[in-house]
Enzyme design. Structure first.
Site, mmCIF file in Angstrom:
data_model
loop_
_atom_site.group_PDB
_atom_site.id
_atom_site.type_symbol
_atom_site.label_atom_id
_atom_site.label_comp_id
_atom_site.label_asym_id
_atom_site.label_seq_id
_atom_site.Cartn_x
_atom_site.Cartn_y
_atom_site.Cartn_z
ATOM 1 N N ARG A 150 0.805 -1.218 0.000
ATOM 2 C CA ARG A 150 0.000 0.000 0.000
ATOM 3 C C ARG A 150 0.845 1.278 0.000
ATOM 4 O O ARG A 150 0.427 2.303 -0.532
ATOM 5 C CB ARG A 150 -0.910 -0.018 1.219
ATOM 6 C CG ARG A 150 -2.348 0.136 0.816
ATOM 7 C CD ARG A 150 -3.279 0.125 1.940
ATOM 8 N NE ARG A 150 -2.623 -0.254 3.196
ATOM 9 C CZ ARG A 150 -3.279 -0.494 4.315
ATOM 10 N NH1 ARG A 150 -4.578 -0.407 4.329
ATOM 11 N NH2 ARG A 150 -2.661 -0.819 5.434
ATOM 12 N N LYS A 201 0.760 -19.738 6.455
ATOM 13 C CA LYS A 201 0.018 -20.044 7.657
ATOM 14 C C LYS A 201 -0.084 -18.766 8.485
ATOM 15 O O LYS A 201 0.781 -17.906 8.307
ATOM 16 C CB LYS A 201 0.684 -21.168 8.427
ATOM 17 C CG LYS A 201 1.852 -20.746 9.333
ATOM 18 C CD LYS A 201 2.255 -21.840 10.254
ATOM 19 C CE LYS A 201 1.891 -21.563 11.678
ATOM 20 N NZ LYS A 201 2.774 -20.678 12.404
ATOM 21 N N HIS A 225 6.434 -23.887 6.518
ATOM 22 C CA HIS A 225 7.871 -23.806 6.215
ATOM 23 C C HIS A 225 8.653 -24.994 6.777
ATOM 24 O O HIS A 225 9.767 -25.255 6.351
ATOM 25 C CB HIS A 225 8.458 -22.465 6.659
ATOM 26 C CG HIS A 225 8.756 -22.354 8.124
ATOM 27 N ND1 HIS A 225 7.799 -22.050 9.056
ATOM 28 C CD2 HIS A 225 9.900 -22.493 8.817
ATOM 29 C CE1 HIS A 225 8.360 -22.008 10.249
ATOM 30 N NE2 HIS A 225 9.639 -22.269 10.147
ATOM 31 N N HIS A 235 3.033 -27.379 12.046
ATOM 32 C CA HIS A 235 4.397 -27.914 11.972
ATOM 33 C C HIS A 235 4.518 -29.314 12.594
ATOM 34 O O HIS A 235 5.087 -30.225 11.989
ATOM 35 C CB HIS A 235 5.385 -26.979 12.666
ATOM 36 C CG HIS A 235 5.379 -25.576 12.125
ATOM 37 N ND1 HIS A 235 5.129 -25.288 10.811
ATOM 38 C CD2 HIS A 235 5.586 -24.375 12.722
ATOM 39 C CE1 HIS A 235 5.195 -23.990 10.623
ATOM 40 N NE2 HIS A 235 5.465 -23.406 11.774
ATOM 41 N N LYS A 273 7.637 -22.564 24.026
ATOM 42 C CA LYS A 273 8.559 -21.431 23.936
ATOM 43 C C LYS A 273 9.245 -21.254 25.283
ATOM 44 O O LYS A 273 8.782 -21.748 26.303
ATOM 45 C CB LYS A 273 7.783 -20.169 23.563
ATOM 46 C CG LYS A 273 7.152 -20.280 22.186
ATOM 47 C CD LYS A 273 6.996 -18.946 21.523
ATOM 48 C CE LYS A 273 6.308 -19.061 20.174
ATOM 49 N NZ LYS A 273 7.217 -19.439 19.094
HETATM 50 C C1 BG6 Z 1 6.318 -20.225 13.119
HETATM 51 C C2 BG6 Z 1 5.588 -19.929 14.390
HETATM 52 O O1 BG6 Z 1 5.450 -20.785 12.177
HETATM 53 O O2 BG6 Z 1 7.379 -21.129 13.394
HETATM 54 C C3 BG6 Z 1 6.532 -19.347 15.422
HETATM 55 O O3 BG6 Z 1 4.544 -19.010 14.128
HETATM 56 C C4 BG6 Z 1 7.722 -20.253 15.625
HETATM 57 O O4 BG6 Z 1 5.874 -19.123 16.651
HETATM 58 C C5 BG6 Z 1 8.351 -20.635 14.290
HETATM 59 O O5 BG6 Z 1 8.662 -19.574 16.423
HETATM 60 C C6 BG6 Z 1 9.414 -21.701 14.462
HETATM 61 O O6 BG6 Z 1 10.096 -21.894 13.271
HETATM 62 P P1 BG6 Z 1 11.606 -22.351 13.222
HETATM 63 O O7 BG6 Z 1 11.899 -22.475 11.775
HETATM 64 O O8 BG6 Z 1 12.409 -21.271 13.912
HETATM 65 O O9 BG6 Z 1 11.687 -23.645 13.970
#
Ligand code: BG6
Length: 484
Positions: A51, A148, A178, A240, A331
């Protein structure tokens, strides 16, 4: 060993939300790395769209800064960067209005691969799709990439799928998780289906249980607004951990190609039993001297959002009936360490006396960091004493066997964006897969919401709440230590 880089065909990639955090941290650095590797040629175009009013020159400066900040290599070479930036341009675009769309349609070229990365909130997907069509850019083989969270429950995910399906065929939609782009996650399939050694033992007859851990040492940081509405179940488990779960549990697909793999993953999700409340532990991290606790961090004193989940799941199918899968993520834990441990059963009969003890093999696949595979084997304890047994690791660190350069794995986004350009959907989630994952997650969340229970507090820097340990102890098992 030198990995082969096969250049992709020239393409136009439009990053909608081109000035956002994801573009800055992941998409632009990933494209730069692939350019440096020689995979992206000089004829391709990367168009940032957002934007904000901005000239291409300013967007190039923005991209350069992002690349310098978020590229993992020792240094970004000015010449390479300058060459890469020539591919980059910018258009001011209003997702909800008409501004910029005509200009954009004049920028993308006919008869070449075209991809639109929707790096924006899902509430804009419908508007974007409509306008891509209206301005003649949504031709049959164009691709769209979405991130996501894909919905926050089954109903919203279905709605998003419906909106996208109105304008695009499923074969054009690339839903990113990812984790699937991580080299070692793909390696799960290589280990399972490229070796004769493991597959015959990969079932409830030989496997006692499987542990999947994705531990993070960071807190929610600046993402409190999003996170407090999501929690670990929606943020990590539904996607994940579910993907890891599927890859470790699925039947061998007939071929390593999109629908074969995704069909098998879907079968796993659909065969998952409901997880009863007694088999799930939710936690929330407290503060310590240095860091604020979760509630302070998200500025919500009464938050009942979980930052940790541990659960025991079962798959109702022939291969896995009776084998528990223990999943945990959180976390502010001791370390950033993700691994899958396949714990085999004890030998059916021990020929040694009691002193030798009981032993079992554990196959551990370390996903990150220190990627590698370890197989715990039982041997005789050296020495002239009696026959005593000891477990030792056959440990293979990928960095050691492949060499540091080869084991310096590309970021997941590099692989995934190149797959979009190549038109390979194997590592992307299909619509029905995402829906099935929500269909499993929704009742679990609904049950704890109805019960109104608070998550268990846990100290930062540890392995989560005590209750998570009991989840295993009461089954006579224990979690593996969280360590990189
Ligand atoms: C993300 C989550 O999809 O993946 C995050 O939203 C998380 O909360 C992250 O920290 C972890 O990814 P990676 O690649 O660092 O293990």
């Amino acid at each position: 060993m030198v990995s082969r880089v096969i250049p992709v065909e020239p393409f136009d990639l439009v990053i909608i939300g081109g000035t956002g955090d994801l573009a800055r941290r992941k998409i632009l650095p990933a494209l730069y790395q692939r350019f440096v590797a020689g995979q992206i040629g000089k004829e391709s175009q990367i168009i940032g769209a957002a934007r904000s009013e901005m000239e291409t020159e300013s967007y190039r400066s923005f991209a350069a800064e992002a690349i310098r900040e978020f590229t993992d290599t020792d240094e970004v070479k000015p010449r390479k960067l300058a060459a890469f930036l020539k591919l980059v341009s910018y258009v001011t675009l209003d997702a909800k209005g008409e501004a910029g769309w005509k200009t954009l349609s004049g920028m993308v070229q006919e008869n070449r691969i075209r991809a639109f990365y929707f790096s924006v909130g899902p509430s804009l997907f419908g508007d974007l799709a409509k306008r891509l069509q209206k301005y003649g850019m949504a031709e049959d083989d164009c691709r769209i990439v979405v991130e996501k969270p894909f919905g926050r429950d089954l109903a919203t995910a279905k709605e998003l799928n419906r909106i996208l399906a109105r304008h695009f065929d499923e074969s054009q939609i690339y839903r990113i998780d990812h984790y699937l782009g991580k080299e070692t996650v793909q390696n799960l399939m290589a280990v399972r289906f490229g070796n004769m050694l493991f597959e015959p033992l990969w079932n409830s007859q030989y496997v006692d249980h499987i542990q999947i851990t994705v531990a993070e040492s960071v807190g929610v940081g600046g993402r409190g607004g999003y996170y407090d509405r999501a929690g670990a179940m929606r943020d990590m488990v539904q996607n994940h951990l579910m993907q890891l779960f599927c890859l470790i549990a699925m039947e061998p697909p007939a071929k390593f190609e999109p629908d074969s793999v995704r069909d098998e993953k879907l079968k796993v999700i659909r065969a998952l039993e409901h997880v009863k409340p007694e088999n799930i532990v939710r936690g929330q991290y407290d503060g310590d001297g240095q860091n604020p606790g979760y509630r302070n961090e998200v500025e919500n004193r009464d938050s009942t959002t979980e930052t940790f989940v541990a659960l025991k799941a079962h798959i109702s199918n022939w291969r896995w009936a009776g084998t528990p899968f223990y999943l945990r993520t959180g976390k502010r834990l001791r370390d950033r360490a993700s691994e899958i441990a396949v714990v085999f059963k004890d030998a059916p009969h021990s020929i040694f006396d009691e002193d030798a003890g009981r032993h079992h093999n554990i196959l551990t696949i370390r996903l990150q960091p220190n990627e590698g595979i370890e197989l715990g084997v039982t041997i005789k304890e050296p020495g002239p004493g009696g026959m005593r047994l000891v477990d030792v690791p056959l440990d293979m660190s990928f960095a050691e066997v492949l060499g540091p350069d080869e084991a310096d794995f590309p970021d997941a986004y590099e692989r995934l964006i190149m797959d979009v350009i190549r038109g390979n959907q194997t590592l992307f989630m299909r619509g029905d897969e995402v829906e099935a994952a929500w269909a499993w997650t929704d009742p679990i969340i609904a049950e704890w919401q109805a019960a109104g229970t608070e998550p268990e507090p846990y100290d930062p820097g540890g392995s989560g709440p005590e209750e998570a340990l009991f989840l295993m102890h009461r089954d006579g098992r224990r979690w593996r230590e969280i360590k990189p």
